[in-house]
Design a protein around this motif. Structure first.
Motif, mmCIF file in Angstrom:
data_model
loop_
_atom_site.group_PDB
_atom_site.id
_atom_site.type_symbol
_atom_site.label_atom_id
_atom_site.label_comp_id
_atom_site.label_asym_id
_atom_site.label_seq_id
_atom_site.Cartn_x
_atom_site.Cartn_y
_atom_site.Cartn_z
ATOM 1 N N ASP A 12 3.074 -1.346 4.021
ATOM 2 C CA ASP A 12 2.921 -0.066 3.346
ATOM 3 C C ASP A 12 4.261 0.641 3.297
ATOM 4 N N SER A 32 -5.872 3.404 -0.864
ATOM 5 C CA SER A 32 -6.559 2.536 0.100
ATOM 6 C C SER A 32 -7.695 3.305 0.780
ATOM 7 N N ASP A 67 0.864 -1.175 0.000
ATOM 8 C CA ASP A 67 0.000 0.000 0.000
ATOM 9 C C ASP A 67 0.906 1.232 0.000
ATOM 10 N N PRO A 80 0.096 4.550 1.058
ATOM 11 C CA PRO A 80 -1.002 5.309 1.682
ATOM 12 C C PRO A 80 -0.997 6.796 1.365
ATOM 13 N N THR A 133 -3.478 -5.257 2.937
ATOM 14 C CA THR A 133 -2.150 -5.238 2.333
ATOM 15 C C THR A 133 -1.147 -5.832 3.311
#
Length: 180
Positions: A176, A161, A154, A156, A173
């Motif tokens: 990240d 997401s 991910d 972010p 996930t």
């Protein structure tokens, strides 16, 4: 022993300015080159989804195929490819979406999902969320239910997401990456 997330962060290749300036590409081919890490990635997904009711794994082109095929095989369920426009040989439904660095269209065969099927949507990473969101919407357009949107990575800070969650999709996930 390193966690799966630690291994991914250690082993993913960071490629700056690809495919265009300002984009930091997270290359998972270095994970695929290491059978032990690739096995841990697949096993981490199996641990999460092995006891859930899933009928289909929808795999987003192209790296989603790499993850979704062994996952579908191990779960004993169907695998459906979600492809770039013009790559499927039969009647399709399509959805356009925005990327971090442009826009695109994905599609599936119109008979890919049956009413009420429970679908896991898989790709290698979630950046802006456009591809994953479009895939989830195609699943639902054809009458199936999205169980979760899953990826290895991910990003972010790019908001993907969050966009998926804002559209009522569960997201999972393995790790990240934050650019800060």
């Amino acid at each position: 022993m390193n966690s799966c997330a630690d291994l991914i962060k250690e082993q993913v290749r960071n490629v700056p300015d690809w495919p265009e300036p300002g984009v930091m590409f997270r290359d998972i081919t270095t994970i695929l080159q290491r059978p032990d890490t690739f096995r841990k990635v697949i096993n981490a997904f199996l641990e999460r989804y092995g006891n859930q009711e899933i009928d289909v794994v929808a795999c987003i082109e192209a790296r989603g195929f790499i993850l979704g095929a062994p996952l579908a095989h191990q779960l004993g369920v169907s695998m459906i490819p979600v492809r770039k426009e013009g790559k499927l040989p039969w009647r399709t439904v399509s959805r356009s979406y925005d990327l971090e660095y442009g826009s695109a269209v994905i599609e599936v065969h119109e008979d890919s999902f049956s009413e009420g099927q429970r679908v896991l949507v898989v790709d290698d990473l979630i950046a802006t969320g456009g591809t994953m969101l479009a895939a989830c919407q195609l699943v639902e357009e054809l009458g199936a239910t999205v169980v979760e949107a899953a990826s290895i990575i991910d990003l972010p800070e790019l908001g993907g997401s969050a966009k998926l969650r804002d559209n009522n999709y569960a997201v999972y996930t393995l790790c990240d990456f934050s650019d800060s």
